[in-house]
Design an enzyme around this catalytic site. Structure first.
Site, PDB file in Angstrom:
ATOM      1  N   PHE A  42     122.642  91.898  43.038  1.00 33.97           N
ATOM      2  CA  PHE A  42     122.240  91.190  41.824  1.00 33.97           C
ATOM      3  C   PHE A  42     121.787  92.252  40.821  1.00 33.97           C
ATOM      4  CE2 PHE A  42     118.923  88.969  39.312  1.00 33.97           C
ATOM      5  CZ  PHE A  42     119.740  88.035  38.718  1.00 33.97           C
ATOM      6  N   ASP A  77     118.566  89.519  50.503  1.00 35.16           N
ATOM      7  CA  ASP A  77     118.131  89.130  49.161  1.00 35.16           C
ATOM      8  C   ASP A  77     118.237  87.608  49.162  1.00 35.16           C
ATOM      9  OD1 ASP A  77     117.698  88.569  46.524  1.00 35.16           O
ATOM     10  OD2 ASP A  77     119.167  89.987  45.737  1.00 35.16           O
ATOM     11  N   LYS A 113     114.102  80.157  42.397  1.00 36.14           N
ATOM     12  CA  LYS A 113     115.328  79.410  42.668  1.00 36.14           C
ATOM     13  C   LYS A 113     115.049  78.346  43.729  1.00 36.14           C
ATOM     14  CE  LYS A 113     116.932  83.204  40.512  1.00 36.14           C
ATOM     15  NZ  LYS A 113     116.930  84.610  40.829  1.00 36.14           N
TER      16      LYS A 113
HETATM   17  C1  LIG Z   1     117.012  85.906  40.471  1.00 38.83           C
HETATM   18  C2  LIG Z   1     117.449  86.863  41.485  1.00 38.83           C
HETATM   19  C3  LIG Z   1     116.737  88.057  41.703  1.00 38.83           C
HETATM   20  C4  LIG Z   1     115.577  88.494  40.834  1.00 38.83           C
HETATM   21  O1  LIG Z   1     114.543  87.593  40.840  1.00 38.83           O
HETATM   22  P1  LIG Z   1     113.563  87.351  39.598  1.00 38.83           P
HETATM   23  O2  LIG Z   1     112.626  86.317  40.106  1.00 38.83           O
HETATM   24  O3  LIG Z   1     114.390  86.895  38.449  1.00 38.83           O
HETATM   25  O4  LIG Z   1     112.878  88.640  39.317  1.00 38.83           O
HETATM   26  C5  LIG Z   1     117.184  88.886  42.720  1.00 38.83           C
HETATM   27  N1  LIG Z   1     118.255  88.578  43.462  1.00 38.83           N
HETATM   28  C6  LIG Z   1     118.964  87.444  43.272  1.00 38.83           C
HETATM   29  C7  LIG Z   1     120.136  87.163  44.143  1.00 38.83           C
HETATM   30  C8  LIG Z   1     118.584  86.562  42.283  1.00 38.83           C
HETATM   31  O5  LIG Z   1     119.314  85.447  42.086  1.00 38.83           O
END
Ligand SMILES: *Cc1c(COP(=O)(O)O)cnc(C)c1O
Length: 458
Positions: free
Chosen positions: A124, A215, A258
């Protein structure tokens, strides 16, 4: 006809949204210099810019906000988070942080330094940034099927394990600081990674003594796809699947904005290594604050503890991913191409196919995003040549492999009727597509231009 799984909730509070006239929207987008990031959210009817931190919290989460314990140390909300996280992920240690990239800032430099590489099914953008800030190199290694938008593959987010093995040999295993498995594979279009693939990646990494990091932003959506598409998982619960998935890694970094359905927050998990956890804690304190709050208020931590549980509800996930499938099904009916099969959190429209008369250097995916706003007040964004920018060496516009217009759907926010508005708008756009023109850049900053550049129609 694709089935729409009705919302597994009822609505207690509403947030009014304004509907401008088409003439007003034409004015607003011109004032914004044809950059959707410069629009005021008040002038947007359906905001699909991102699914990150834009979800609607439940009555329970809001109740949690009120009972959150703001104690500096030993807070009840922190204890609740520890219990909830252990129940979902099955790890021994957890550290809250203020968002996903903060977790990356704490964890990446422990494993990655100058001369090292990280291999991922796809980094990402913030993950790539933290790998590089640590002095290391980020290598993407997704299966080639991910690059074909029309061919069906149930797990387009998978790591290309044969290629990964070659990369380990080429770089020398001692130089591979970390293998990062992104679930779901956001940059490939929210595409899932199969359990068999995760297990194989983990076995290869272990045979070389390389640590594995997940991740984990969309851990629940990925678990749902495994349950629905992979043999042997139909009868397992989302949490059972999540726990098996995480058992193949040593550590995870997670954005809780998310799948944990909160507006701000992140989490680090360490499977069982007490020494590694000591290092994580020691690095968290100067960046994020004391370990029991990690850059968050007690109330945010309470909401995260509850959201982790709600995010793993099968009924919720069926409705959530059902929304993407519904939207995709409608697009099939009207013949609009997208990254297929549709992913977990967004529909990636194939603007190269729809606006085939606009060349990459006139930004077809950006043109489609602008038309969606003008037609119906829908805010999406370009994931294509406009976002890619210029080659830093030659200054020439890069031609992106894809020209995607991304419709990211916030959790529990929009209804079936909103999705129908999107489909109607796309139908209108399709019918007048030959009149749609490309764009040129009037002004751009040196890096990450898509956020602030100014454009003008050709
Ligand atoms: C959103 C996201 C991040 C970063 O997270 P933030 O809360 O925006 O700092 C890292 N990896 C993935 C796969 C993401 O979707």
């Amino acid at each position: 006809m694709t089935k729409y799984y009705a919302e597994p909730f009822k609505i207690k509070m509403v947030e009014p949204i304004k509907i401008l006239t088409k003439e007003e929207r034409i004015e607003k987008i011109e004032e914004a210099n044809y950059n959707v990031f410069a629009l005021n959210s008040d002038d947007v009817y359906i905001d699909l810019l991102t699914d990150s931190g834009t979800g609607a919290m439940s009555a329970n989460q809001w109740a949690g906000i009120m009972v959150g314990d703001e104690a500096y140390s030993g807070s009840r909300s922190y204890k609740n988070l520890m219990i909830s996280a252990a129940d979902v992920f099955g790890y021994k240690y957890y550290q809250p942080v203020h968002q996903g990239r903060a977790a990356e800032k704490v964890v990446m430099p422990i494993f990655l330094q100058e001369g090292k590489v990280a291999i991922s099914n796809m980094h990402f953008d913030t993950t790539r940034a933290h790998v590089e800030l640590a002095g290391a190199r980020a290598i993407d290694c997704v299966i080639p099927e991910a690059l074909d938008t029309v061919n069906f593959h149930p797990f387009k987010g998978n790591m290309d394990n044969a290629r990964m093995k070659e990369l380990i040999e080429e770089n020398g295993s001692e130089n591979v600081g970390m293998i990062i498995i992104t679930v779901t594979n956001n940059s490939a279009g929210g595409q899932p990674v199969s359990m068999a693939n995760i297990k194989e990646t983990s076995e290869i990494a272990k045979s070389y003594g390389i640590p594995v990091c997940i991740d984990a932003a969309r851990y629940a959506e990925n678990s749902y796809f495994i349950k629905m598409r992979e043999d042997g998982y139909a009868d397992k619960s989302i949490k059972e699947i999540a726990q098996e998935m995480f058992s193949y890694a040593d550590v995870f970094t997670m954005s809780a904005k998310k799948d944990a359905i909160i507006n701000m927050g992140g989490l680090i998990g360490v499977k069982d290594d007490p020494e590694l956890f000591e290092t994580v804690k020691a690095r968290t304190i100067p960046y994020e604050g004391f370990i029991s709050y990690g850059g968050l208020s007690g109330r945010d931590i309470e909401a995260m503890a509850i959201g982790l549980q709600e995010g793993t509800s099968f009924d919720f996930l069926q409705y959530r991913i059902g929304q993407m499938e519904y939207l995709a099904g409608k697009l099939d009916e009207i013949g609009i191409a997208y990254q297929s099969p549709v992913g977990g959190h967004a529909v990636f429209l194939d603007a190269k196919k729809l606006l085939s008369h606009i060349p990459y250097h006139e930004f077809p995916a950006q043109a489609l995003a602008i038309e969606l706003y003008i037609e119906a007040g829908i805010r999406s964004c370009d994931i294509g040549s406009y976002m890619m920018g210029n080659d830093p060496d030659t200054g020439e516009q890069i031609e992106s492999q894809f020209e995607f217009t991304r419709l990211a759907v916030p959790r529990r926010v929009y209804t079936q009727s909103h999705l129908d508005v999107i489909v109607e708008a796309l139908k209108e756009i399709r019918d007048r597509k030959d009149q749609i023109k490309g764009y040129e850049i009037k002004w751009e900053p040196k890096v990450l231009r898509h956020f602030t550049a100014k454009l003008k129609p050709l």
